[in-house]
Each structure stands twice: as structure tokens, then as C-alpha cells.
Design a protein around this motif. Sequence first.
Motif, PDB file in Angstrom:
ATOM      1  N   PRO A 131       0.821  -1.211   0.000  1.00  0.00           N
ATOM      2  CA  PRO A 131       0.000   0.000   0.000  1.00  0.00           C
ATOM      3  C   PRO A 131       0.856   1.262   0.000  1.00  0.00           C
ATOM      4  CG  PRO A 131      -0.783  -1.559   1.638  1.00  0.00           C
ATOM      5  CD  PRO A 131       0.524  -2.074   1.154  1.00  0.00           C
ATOM      6  N   VAL A 132       0.253   2.353  -0.419  1.00  0.00           N
ATOM      7  CA  VAL A 132       0.955   3.634  -0.406  1.00  0.00           C
ATOM      8  C   VAL A 132       1.463   3.947   0.992  1.00  0.00           C
ATOM      9  CG1 VAL A 132       0.623   6.119  -0.650  1.00  0.00           C
ATOM     10  CG2 VAL A 132      -0.237   4.572  -2.415  1.00  0.00           C
ATOM     11  N   ARG A 133       0.675   3.609   2.000  1.00  0.00           N
ATOM     12  CA  ARG A 133       1.082   3.887   3.384  1.00  0.00           C
ATOM     13  C   ARG A 133       2.087   2.876   3.916  1.00  0.00           C
ATOM     14  NH1 ARG A 133      -4.530   5.127   3.314  1.00  0.00           N
ATOM     15  NH2 ARG A 133      -5.073   3.002   3.923  1.00  0.00           N
ATOM     16  N   GLY A 134       2.459   1.898   3.120  1.00  0.00           N
ATOM     17  CA  GLY A 134       3.437   0.910   3.540  1.00  0.00           C
ATOM     18  C   GLY A 134       2.878  -0.049   4.577  1.00  0.00           C
ATOM     19  N   VAL A 135       3.676  -0.353   5.586  1.00  0.00           N
ATOM     20  CA  VAL A 135       3.264  -1.263   6.660  1.00  0.00           C
ATOM     21  C   VAL A 135       3.396  -0.535   7.990  1.00  0.00           C
ATOM     22  CG1 VAL A 135       4.098  -3.235   5.328  1.00  0.00           C
ATOM     23  CG2 VAL A 135       5.578  -2.214   7.056  1.00  0.00           C
ATOM     24  N   ASP A 136       2.715  -1.067   9.026  1.00  0.00           N
ATOM     25  CA  ASP A 136       2.902  -0.466  10.348  1.00  0.00           C
ATOM     26  C   ASP A 136       4.141  -1.090  10.992  1.00  0.00           C
ATOM     27  OD1 ASP A 136       2.212  -2.948  11.455  1.00  0.00           O
ATOM     28  OD2 ASP A 136       0.203  -2.322  12.056  1.00  0.00           O
ATOM     29  N   GLN A 137       4.405  -0.753  12.236  1.00  0.00           N
ATOM     30  CA  GLN A 137       5.640  -1.196  12.893  1.00  0.00           C
ATOM     31  C   GLN A 137       5.646  -2.679  13.218  1.00  0.00           C
ATOM     32  OE1 GLN A 137       8.338   0.481  13.057  1.00  0.00           O
ATOM     33  NE2 GLN A 137       7.535   2.462  12.436  1.00  0.00           N
ATOM     34  N   GLU A 138       4.519  -3.360  12.997  1.00  0.00           N
ATOM     35  CA  GLU A 138       4.472  -4.812  13.189  1.00  0.00           C
ATOM     36  C   GLU A 138       4.309  -5.539  11.868  1.00  0.00           C
ATOM     37  OE1 GLU A 138       1.368  -5.523  15.974  1.00  0.00           O
ATOM     38  OE2 GLU A 138       2.548  -4.850  17.703  1.00  0.00           O
ATOM     39  N   GLY A 139       4.301  -4.796  10.765  1.00  0.00           N
ATOM     40  CA  GLY A 139       4.241  -5.415   9.449  1.00  0.00           C
ATOM     41  C   GLY A 139       2.857  -5.564   8.863  1.00  0.00           C
ATOM     42  N   TYR A 140       1.825  -5.068   9.546  1.00  0.00           N
ATOM     43  CA  TYR A 140       0.470  -5.200   9.023  1.00  0.00           C
ATOM     44  C   TYR A 140       0.210  -4.149   7.940  1.00  0.00           C
ATOM     45  CZ  TYR A 140      -0.658  -8.554  12.672  1.00  0.00           C
ATOM     46  OH  TYR A 140      -0.664  -9.670  13.476  1.00  0.00           O
ATOM     47  N   LEU A 141      -0.592  -4.540   6.943  1.00  0.00           N
ATOM     48  CA  LEU A 141      -0.871  -3.687   5.798  1.00  0.00           C
ATOM     49  C   LEU A 141      -2.334  -3.264   5.787  1.00  0.00           C
ATOM     50  CD1 LEU A 141       0.799  -6.522   4.328  1.00  0.00           C
ATOM     51  CD2 LEU A 141       1.522  -4.490   3.100  1.00  0.00           C
ATOM     52  N   ASP A 142      -2.566  -1.988   5.473  1.00  0.00           N
ATOM     53  CA  ASP A 142      -3.933  -1.501   5.339  1.00  0.00           C
ATOM     54  C   ASP A 142      -4.559  -2.013   4.051  1.00  0.00           C
ATOM     55  OD1 ASP A 142      -3.749  -0.057   7.660  1.00  0.00           O
ATOM     56  OD2 ASP A 142      -3.118   1.793   6.669  1.00  0.00           O
ATOM     57  N   THR A 143      -5.855  -2.278   4.099  1.00  0.00           N
ATOM     58  CA  THR A 143      -6.593  -2.581   2.883  1.00  0.00           C
ATOM     59  C   THR A 143      -8.021  -2.093   3.042  1.00  0.00           C
ATOM     60  OG1 THR A 143      -7.398  -4.311   1.394  1.00  0.00           O
ATOM     61  CG2 THR A 143      -7.079  -4.926   3.702  1.00  0.00           C
ATOM     62  N   ASP A 144      -8.511  -1.423   2.012  1.00  0.00           N
ATOM     63  CA  ASP A 144      -9.882  -0.907   2.027  1.00  0.00           C
ATOM     64  C   ASP A 144     -10.881  -1.919   1.488  1.00  0.00           C
ATOM     65  OD1 ASP A 144      -8.809   1.404   2.964  1.00  0.00           O
ATOM     66  OD2 ASP A 144      -9.134   2.602   1.157  1.00  0.00           O
ATOM     67  N   PHE A 145     -10.406  -3.092   1.109  1.00  0.00           N
ATOM     68  CA  PHE A 145     -11.276  -4.036   0.418  1.00  0.00           C
ATOM     69  C   PHE A 145     -11.396  -5.370   1.154  1.00  0.00           C
ATOM     70  CE2 PHE A 145      -9.315  -1.199  -2.692  1.00  0.00           C
ATOM     71  CZ  PHE A 145     -10.441  -0.645  -3.270  1.00  0.00           C
ATOM     72  N   SER A 146     -11.104  -5.359   2.463  1.00  0.00           N
ATOM     73  CA  SER A 146     -11.206  -6.588   3.243  1.00  0.00           C
ATOM     74  C   SER A 146     -11.154  -6.272   4.725  1.00  0.00           C
ATOM     75  CB  SER A 146     -10.069  -7.552   2.876  1.00  0.00           C
ATOM     76  OG  SER A 146     -10.103  -8.702   3.687  1.00  0.00           O
ATOM     77  N   ASP A 147     -11.769  -7.116   5.534  1.00  0.00           N
ATOM     78  CA  ASP A 147     -11.612  -7.036   6.984  1.00  0.00           C
ATOM     79  C   ASP A 147     -10.329  -7.737   7.427  1.00  0.00           C
ATOM     80  OD1 ASP A 147     -13.987  -5.653   7.347  1.00  0.00           O
ATOM     81  OD2 ASP A 147     -15.181  -7.494   7.494  1.00  0.00           O
ATOM     82  N   TYR A 148      -9.742  -8.473   6.494  1.00  0.00           N
ATOM     83  CA  TYR A 148      -8.512  -9.213   6.761  1.00  0.00           C
ATOM     84  C   TYR A 148      -7.314  -8.291   6.539  1.00  0.00           C
ATOM     85  CZ  TYR A 148      -4.583 -12.215   5.185  1.00  0.00           C
ATOM     86  OH  TYR A 148      -3.358 -12.792   4.980  1.00  0.00           O
TER      87      TYR A 148
END
Length: 292
Positions: free
Chosen positions: A64-81
Amino acid sequence: MLTGYRIGVLGGDARQLQVIKKLCESDATLYLVGYDELEEEIPGVNKTNMEEINPEELDAVLLPVRGVDQEGYLDTDFSDYSPRLTKEWLDQLSPSSRVFTGITNPYLTNLCEEKNLTLIPLFNRDDVAIYNSIPTVEGLLMLAIQYTDFTIHGSTVAVLGFGRVGITIARTFQALGARVKVGARSQKDLARIYEMGFESFEMKNVSESVDDCDILLNTIPAPVVNVKVIQNLPLTSIILDVASKPGGTDFRYAKRRGVKAILTPSLPSIVAPKTAGDILASVITQILTDEQ
């Protein structure tokens, strides 16, 4: 063309969706993670998850444009996962794979360095930043009109920073009839500000330079709009901060003093996600095809 290229797209927003469409038009094969709620059918894509995707087969990974958070999780607007990028997953990538992101952070940078992978933070590139300055300034104009009761024409606008985005902002507001003042640190930038017909001031004098400001536009990702600056602003002024989170404004004090202050990250994705996606897709395609 990207015929034969296999690209993993992990999370993302509306910009990413446009990137997906453009890469498919270039004949790439895409594997989407975090898109299980995407109803639109796009030829050439395969919806999957982090466990089922085979990293060894990928020529590139698009975060994603925002990259990952400090634990490696990625944002997605198209899933709850929420997918997670781990060292174990990256270990499976080929050393020739390219990892694209909008911005990076220590977690992502360190992971890629350990694996000796090429990490490409797209927003660090001059071309992407300059292209993105166009929808950014359109979004700023929208907010300036929405949150003020005066015209931009005839108003006094202060722009902090004269980089790739600041130049476009200053030029656009001046074209609409505003009196534009620009703050910068280097003597080279101050000379260019003068040459382009703006009023210039040194950033060390910013608090004294904004006492007649109607709109303050900050592009500097450092705490430059501090208590002293906000104290000198007219109460009727507005602060629009386009610097990356957390911005360069003391939002707590601005609220306490009664000065409207808005952090405006990711304006391109809000006002023009299609254009923003086209920009990213064009640059990604160019980077990959230049390697052929």
C-alpha cells in the motif's frame, strides 16, 4: 508491456485499485491479497491470501501507499482481513524481486535490507512527488474554499517549504490572486522564491512572518508550526498541513487557541484516486520495463 511479469499486490486503497487495472492492461499477472470484498471483476487478477500465494514466483511486490505499520500489518480498504508482511514471507522472495511501497519505515526497510531486496519507496522519487503535487494542490484548494468565508483571491497565503509540493502550491495560489509568502531555509531556495515573484522569509523568522496570514500551508514534516507560530496567527486563519503524519503542526495548541488546523495526508487518494493510481502505475511499469 509487462507480459510474463507476476506481481503480488498486498492491500491498498482506491489508488491501488487503479494501479491494478493499469498493470493488467500492460499484461501483467497479478495476485491480490486483501481484496476478498472487491466486487469488481478485473481480468488478469487472482484473489488469494498470504498463505496461498507463492512468493518465489513473484517478480515484484506492491505494498500500500502507506506501507506497513511497525508490526508489518498492511492496510486494505477491500477486506476485513489485514495481511502481515513477515521476515519468513520475504525470505521466500527471489533476490531479483522488487518491493514497491509509497513510504517506508524502519520495520520495512530493515526487513528488505536483511534479505538484500530492492525496496523502492515511490514517494521518495522526484517524479512521483511532482506529479502528485497536482491532485494535492487541488485538494488544498477544495479545503481552503470549504473552511473559509473569504475568497482566495486577495487573501494572504503563507507556504512553509519550497520543495516539490511547495512550489506547486505557491504557484497555484498565486495564480488565483492570492498574495503568497514562502518560507524556506536555504539561500538557494530563498533566491528562487524571489525570482518566481513570491515574498520570501527565512524559516527561523516564521512566527514573525505569519501575523497577517489568512491561510497557512505547511509541507515540512517537522514541528515548525509550533506554539509561538500559532500564537502569532490571526484567530480567523486556517492551517492546512500536507506533511506526512503526524504533520508539522501543534494541533493540540491550535485547538486550544481556537485556530482551525487540519492534517491533510493522502489528498491525492481522496480527490483524485484514479489520477494518483495512474501516476504510480506509470512509474512502476517504467521501472520494471527498464530492467528488461
